[in-house]
Design an enzyme around this catalytic site. Structure first.
Site: not given
Length: 227
Positions: A77-79
């Site tokens: 989700s972050e990267s």
């Protein structure tokens, strides 16, 4: 002496009497740096279940007491698992760790570029947030993880406020449904001006609720394919 997450999570920028909390970790639009191609032997790919970072996630997850599949869902989700991704506020790596988190755990800021250190800092932060939230053991897993993820994303101060508001109005401070509702209500002066609210106005609830939903969805998918 290491300051608490609650102390580090709130930096006040005064505009009149307004207070704008800034989280230790928050997701923001980021300027993506193209990932460096990595040659990977075919026999290694066959051993992966979620990503090529599975071995590091498993190692750090075991050492930090975190579910490696949840950490993988956060990384996605972050990267999207891009190692050299850097945001405009300096959040770096596959877990998008901000320099303030490294300093909080007495880790040199330059070390957040190291993937294992990046993942480990995320695991340490998740553990500390869980300890500070003190969610009862009987709380359903989905509620517990969702509240922790909201703290990871928005800052624990806002989540603690939402839980206090829930308790104040007779709702369940350990229910993500109730906590998420009060996170949204923290944009309303009828709520954020109450004495029990310590971190002020919160206008990022839409982003935080979307983040929690995305990570939990990915986590459930990863639990279905990996043990």
């Amino acid at each position: 002496m290491i300051l608490s997450v609650a102390a580090l999570a709130i930096y006040e920028s005064s505009v009149g009497n307004a207070t704008t909390p800034v989280a230790l970790h928050e997701v923001e639009p980021v300027e993506e740096v193209a990932p460096t191609p990595v040659a990977t032997p075919a026999e290694m790919v066959e051993e992966w279940v979620i990503s090529r970072f599975d071995p590091i996630m498993q190692k750090v997850g075991e050492e930090e007491g975190q579910d490696w599949r949840l950490m993988s869902a956060i990384a996605y989700s972050e990267s999207r698992f891009i190692e050299n991704l850097v945001s405009s506020q300096g959040a770096a790596g596959i877990m998008q760790i901000r320099p303030v988190v490294a300093r909080h755990f007495n880790v040199p800021v330059d070390d957040i570029d190291d993937t294992e250190t990046n993942i480990r800092l995320a695991g340490m932060l998740l553990t500390e947030l869980a300890d500070m939230l003190r969610i009862p053991a009987a709380t359903p897993t989905e509620d517990r993880l969702s509240i922790i993820l909201a703290s990871y994303n928005a800052g624990i101060g806002h989540v603690l406020d939402a839980r206090r508001l829930a308790r104040y109005e007779g709702a369940n401070p350990n229910s993500w449904g109730d906590v998420s509702r009060y996170l949204q209500l923290k944009a309303d002066p009828a709520y954020y001006e109450l004495d029990i609210v310590k971190s002020g106005k919160f206008t990022g609830s839409k982003q935080t609720l979307g983040y929690v939903s995305q990570v939990m969805r990915k986590y459930n998918q990863y639990c279905a394919i990996a043990s």
